[in-house]
Scaffold this active site. Structure first.
Site, PDB file in Angstrom:
ATOM      1  N   SER A  54      28.255  59.391  54.988  1.00 33.09           N
ATOM      2  CA  SER A  54      27.640  58.274  55.711  1.00 33.09           C
ATOM      3  C   SER A  54      26.515  58.790  56.586  1.00 33.09           C
ATOM      4  O   SER A  54      26.617  59.877  57.172  1.00 33.09           O
ATOM      5  CB  SER A  54      28.683  57.585  56.603  1.00 33.09           C
ATOM      6  OG  SER A  54      28.052  56.679  57.487  1.00 33.09           O
TER       7      SER A  54
ATOM      8  N   TYR B 254      35.823  56.755  61.921  1.00 38.23           N
ATOM      9  CA  TYR B 254      35.060  56.771  60.658  1.00 38.23           C
ATOM     10  C   TYR B 254      34.059  57.925  60.634  1.00 38.23           C
ATOM     11  O   TYR B 254      33.965  58.669  59.648  1.00 38.23           O
ATOM     12  CB  TYR B 254      34.340  55.427  60.516  1.00 38.23           C
ATOM     13  CG  TYR B 254      33.476  55.266  59.287  1.00 38.23           C
ATOM     14  CD1 TYR B 254      34.035  54.953  58.044  1.00 38.23           C
ATOM     15  CD2 TYR B 254      32.089  55.392  59.366  1.00 38.23           C
ATOM     16  CE1 TYR B 254      33.235  54.779  56.919  1.00 38.23           C
ATOM     17  CE2 TYR B 254      31.284  55.214  58.254  1.00 38.23           C
ATOM     18  CZ  TYR B 254      31.859  54.914  57.025  1.00 38.23           C
ATOM     19  OH  TYR B 254      31.049  54.742  55.920  1.00 38.23           O
TER      20      TYR B 254
END
Ligand code: NAP
Length: 253
Positions: free
Chosen positions: A145, A158
């Site tokens: 990400s 996350y």
């Protein structure tokens, strides 16, 4: 093995029934690979695989797999080997997002985010790498990400998990390079998928404002990630390993 018989490369794409994973599955099939879609929702994975088979000349199959469950991965891989052949391409794309204030993150939620995003990648690599070693050739792409470049508030779980994927990629790349296996990571940034739409609907992302601050002037498309992935798993990308290939419209440089 089926792969050796047909000469067709077999790819496993996790989280391949939606968003970025679906675009990758479609692209790899269009490029001539047989594609196994692993996803939580087995019916959806099978339906997407049937669509891919209808749209391309290649083979595809869908399987109900939770990437946190090593036994389920091994079971599905047995069916992949029997039906499509031994996989030598693996795209670890399954991911679970979340927006939570740091002090509100329970240990259960923390563990789940780490389990899906990081441990799932570990499990799938450990399950598939032996076939790559046997073949003397392999391609692994881990979807991380762009939040690992920038940080994102309310995403400590996350971002920690995805940052782990980046470090894991670099270490595994060095270990497997002598065996003809490359390992790279694509950190997507601002890609229009159900995950992104959910973040917008929940009020964590303003899509119009994000487009305005994206240098290329648009949201990313799942196909943008699929194109980079298709290159990284190709023959000609054999000298690229341990790399972070950002696909983010210039949002992170
Ligand atoms: P998506 O549309 O939600 O697709 C993710 C897929 O993964 C879904 O089909 C989901 O199933 C599946 N999945 C979730 N947990 C799983 C598990 N434990 N085992 C197997 N499959 C599982 O999201 P996306 O935007 O395409 O995201 C793909 C990847 O890119 C993720 O790793 C995500 O973190 C990463 N990413 C995306 C963006 C972006 O802008 N979209 C940005 C940075 C990183 P269910 O739908 O049933 O949960």
């Amino acid at each position: 093995m089926a792969e050796a018989r047909s000469g067709v490369r077999v790819a496993v794409v996790t989280g391949g029934a939606s968003g970025i994973g679906l675009a990758i599955s479609r692209r790899l099939a269009a490029d001539g690979m047989a594609v196994a879609i692993f996803d939580l929702d087995g019916e959806s994975a099978a339906a997407r695989a049937r669509e891919i088979e209808a749209q391309s000349a290649g083979r595809a199959a869908g399987f109900a797999v939770d990437v946190t469950d090593r036994a389920a991965i091994d079971h599905a891989l047995g069916e992949v080997r029997a039906g499509l052949g031994a996989p030598t391409v693996l795209v670890n794309n399954a991911g679970l997002s979340g927006f939570d204030r740091f002090l509100d993150i329970s240990i259960e939620l923390w563990n789940r985010l780490i389990a899906v995003n990081l441990t799932g990648t570990f499990h799938c690599c450990q399950a598939v790498v032996p076939a790559m070693i046997d073949a003397g050739w392999g391609r692994i792409v881990n979807i991380s990400s762009s939040s690992t470049h920038s940080g994102t508030p309310r995403m400590t779980h996350y971002v920690a998990a995805k940052s782990g994927v980046v470090g894991f990629t670099k270490a595994l790349a060095l270990e497997l390079a002598p065996q003809g296996i490359t390992v790279n990571t694509i950190p997507p940034g601002f890609i229009d998928t159900p995950m992104l739409r959910a973040a917008s609907q929940e009020g964590y992302l303003d899509i119009e404002r994000s487009v305005a601050t994206t240098p290329v002037g648009r949201a990313g498309r799942p196909e943008d990630i699929a194109a980079a992935c298709a290159f990284l798993v190709s023959e000609e990308a054999g000298y690229i390993t341990g790399q972070i290939i950002g696909v983010n419209g210039g949002r992170n440089t």
